[in-house]
Enzyme design. Structure first.
Site, PDB file in Angstrom:
ATOM      1  N   LYS A  48       0.808  -1.226   0.000  1.00 58.48           N
ATOM      2  CA  LYS A  48       0.000   0.000   0.000  1.00 58.48           C
ATOM      3  C   LYS A  48       0.840   1.273   0.000  1.00 58.48           C
ATOM      4  O   LYS A  48       0.434   2.293  -0.538  1.00 58.48           O
ATOM      5  CB  LYS A  48      -0.943   0.001   1.198  1.00 58.48           C
ATOM      6  CG  LYS A  48      -2.125  -0.942   1.025  1.00 58.48           C
ATOM      7  CD  LYS A  48      -3.171  -0.717   2.096  1.00 58.48           C
ATOM      8  CE  LYS A  48      -4.432  -1.509   1.805  1.00 58.48           C
ATOM      9  NZ  LYS A  48      -4.251  -2.959   2.037  1.00 58.48           N
TER      10      LYS A  48
ATOM     11  N   GLU B 274     -10.038   7.401   3.670  1.00 52.82           N
ATOM     12  CA  GLU B 274     -10.954   6.558   4.431  1.00 52.82           C
ATOM     13  C   GLU B 274     -10.251   5.225   4.628  1.00 52.82           C
ATOM     14  O   GLU B 274      -9.368   4.848   3.858  1.00 52.82           O
ATOM     15  CB  GLU B 274     -12.277   6.367   3.685  1.00 52.82           C
ATOM     16  CG  GLU B 274     -12.341   5.176   2.740  1.00 52.82           C
ATOM     17  CD  GLU B 274     -11.477   5.312   1.509  1.00 52.82           C
ATOM     18  OE1 GLU B 274     -11.262   6.447   1.048  1.00 52.82           O
ATOM     19  OE2 GLU B 274     -11.008   4.266   1.005  1.00 52.82           O
TER      20      GLU B 274
ATOM     21  N   SER C 191       1.653  -9.926  -0.951  1.00 58.26           N
ATOM     22  CA  SER C 191       1.297  -8.506  -0.803  1.00 58.26           C
ATOM     23  C   SER C 191       1.644  -7.918   0.556  1.00 58.26           C
ATOM     24  O   SER C 191       1.873  -6.716   0.665  1.00 58.26           O
ATOM     25  CB  SER C 191      -0.194  -8.320  -1.091  1.00 58.26           C
ATOM     26  OG  SER C 191      -0.976  -9.160  -0.260  1.00 58.26           O
TER      27      SER C 191
END
Ligand SMILES: *Cc1c(COP(=O)(O)O)cnc(C)c1O
Length: 393
Positions: A89, A111, A377
């Site tokens: 991310k 968010e 990931s």
């Protein structure tokens, strides 16, 4: 035919920008500038320097010898779990904070559901000394206390969303409301390849560093840039988009997308968006989403907080619809087992999202000569309590 985005902001029939008129100026400012800004040499230089020295890139492409022996094929793991903050991310939030600075914004909103994107956003805001406001459902705040603490330590303000089901979609509504009220000084950092155009494309381009690295790393290790298969898990779809990006139109490379089946695709408790989804509009984008016959969005379920999203990015909707990618749904139980297997075989504790991708080897047989590159990931630290509860450790 290309599987990448067209000039109108669509992947096939999916994508676009279906937004309230009041949001139009914000999204339009971004749309008109993002490609130009990303192409600037000074942007590229700053982005690449931070990816290298702050995130720790390139992430290794690791040949998993014991896992490969078990499944009688060649398995490489792309180690996004080794990035700063523990997942892919951060690639996107670094890109977007630099974008926000170039657009003259001095306030960031985001968010978050499980809190992972909130932490990645709070991290880059601290790095740049920019104000950070994270909207999070009241229920999620209670469920994800460690990530709320992390965001606060990093200097972010966490605002609870008190309406509706008090989870991710309500937090998203609050963030959109904020952006409408603060169009000039605020940038909204979206955490996956979702939302109105240009977000899916911009986020995919920031994550594309993953496949760019795979190409040169695989060339060095195997003498070819092309694996036989690419495998990644899909929540919104950003780590998968990064893994596939430079291979989208190279059909010699097979693409596998792993979704979360929860308790089973037909159990009513699942997040297998592509299989179960129908066309509709979510978060400003035309895509596949889980909905009832009269168009109400269905609550998704997965043991993994990062895969528990009712839609999927428009790139992936198109990969599904065209058959370019093979979609496989993995249950909670199969994912947890595959995660524990990786611990024992390779000494790597994966995020539960990544464990879903790892379960592919129990579901599909690969040939001994196949080269399978799987995007790991994230790391499992954040999921320790889940693993403890599940395996009664
Ligand atoms: C958030 C997250 C995901 C799912 O998000 P995508 O946008 O689909 O990549 C997958 N893995 C990890 C480790 C995550 O934190």
């Amino acid at each position: 035919m290309s599987y990448n985005i067209n000039e109108k902001g669509y992947y096939g029939e999916f994508g676009g920008a279906y937004i309230p008129e009041m949001l139009y100026p914000n999204v339009e400012e971004l749309r008109q500038n993002y490609l130009k800004i990303m192409a600037e040499p000074s942007f590229q230089e700053e982005f690449n320097a931070l990816l290298k020295d702050y995130v720790g890139r390139p992430s290794p492409l690791y040949f998993a010898k014991r896992l490969s022996e078990k499944y009688n094929t060649k398995i490489y793991l792309k180690r996004e779990d080794l990035n700063h903050t523990g997942a892919h991310k951060i690639n996107n939030t670094i890109g977007q904070i630099l974008m926000a600075k170039r657009l003259g914004k001095n306030r960031i909103i985001a968010e978050t559901g499980a809190g992972q994107h909130g932490v990645a956003t709070a991290t880059v805001c601290a790095l740049m000394g920019i104000e950070c406001i994270v909207y999070m459902g009241e229920i999620d705040i209670a469920r994800q206390a460690p990530n709320v603490a992390r965001m606060k330590m990093l200097g972010a303000t966490v605002i609870p969303a008190l309406s509706g089901s008090r989870t991710l979609k309500d937090a998203t509504n609050e963030a959109i409301r904020d952006w409408i009220n603060n169009p000039v000084d605020t940038h909204y950092i979206i955490g996956s390849v979702v939302g109105p155009h240009p977000y899916p494309d911009m986020v995919a381009k920031f994550q594309a560093v993953v496949s760019e690295e795979i190409k040169s790393q695989l060339l060095e290790k195997e003498g070819t840039e092309d694996p036989t298969y690419l495998v990644a898990c899909v929540g919104g779809g950003s780590n998968a988009a990064g893994t596939y990006y430079h291979y989208l139109d190279n059909e010699a490379v097979n693409i596998i997308a792993i979704e979360a089946a929860g308790h089973g695709v037909d159990s009513g408790e699942s997040a297998a968006t592509s299989v179960l989804g129908k066309e509709g509009i979510i978060h400003g984008s035309k895509t596949l989403l889980m909905q009832t016959n009269d168009g109400q969005i269905t609550e998704p379920y997965s043991i993994s907080a990062g895969l528990d999203y009712p839609g999927v990015g428009p790139m992936h909707a198109n990969l599904y619809k065209t058959g370019r990618a093979e979609f496989i749904a993995i249950t909670d139980d199969d994912a947890m087992k595959a995660g524990l297997d990786l611990c024992k075989l390779e000494g790597i504790i994966p995020a539960i999202e990544s464990s879903h991708a790892l379960a592919v080897f129990e579901h599909k047989t690969f040939k001994p000569d196949d080269i399978v590159v799987l995007n790991l990931s994230g790391r499992g630290d954040k999921d320790l309590q889940n693993y403890i509860d599940y395996f009664k450790l």
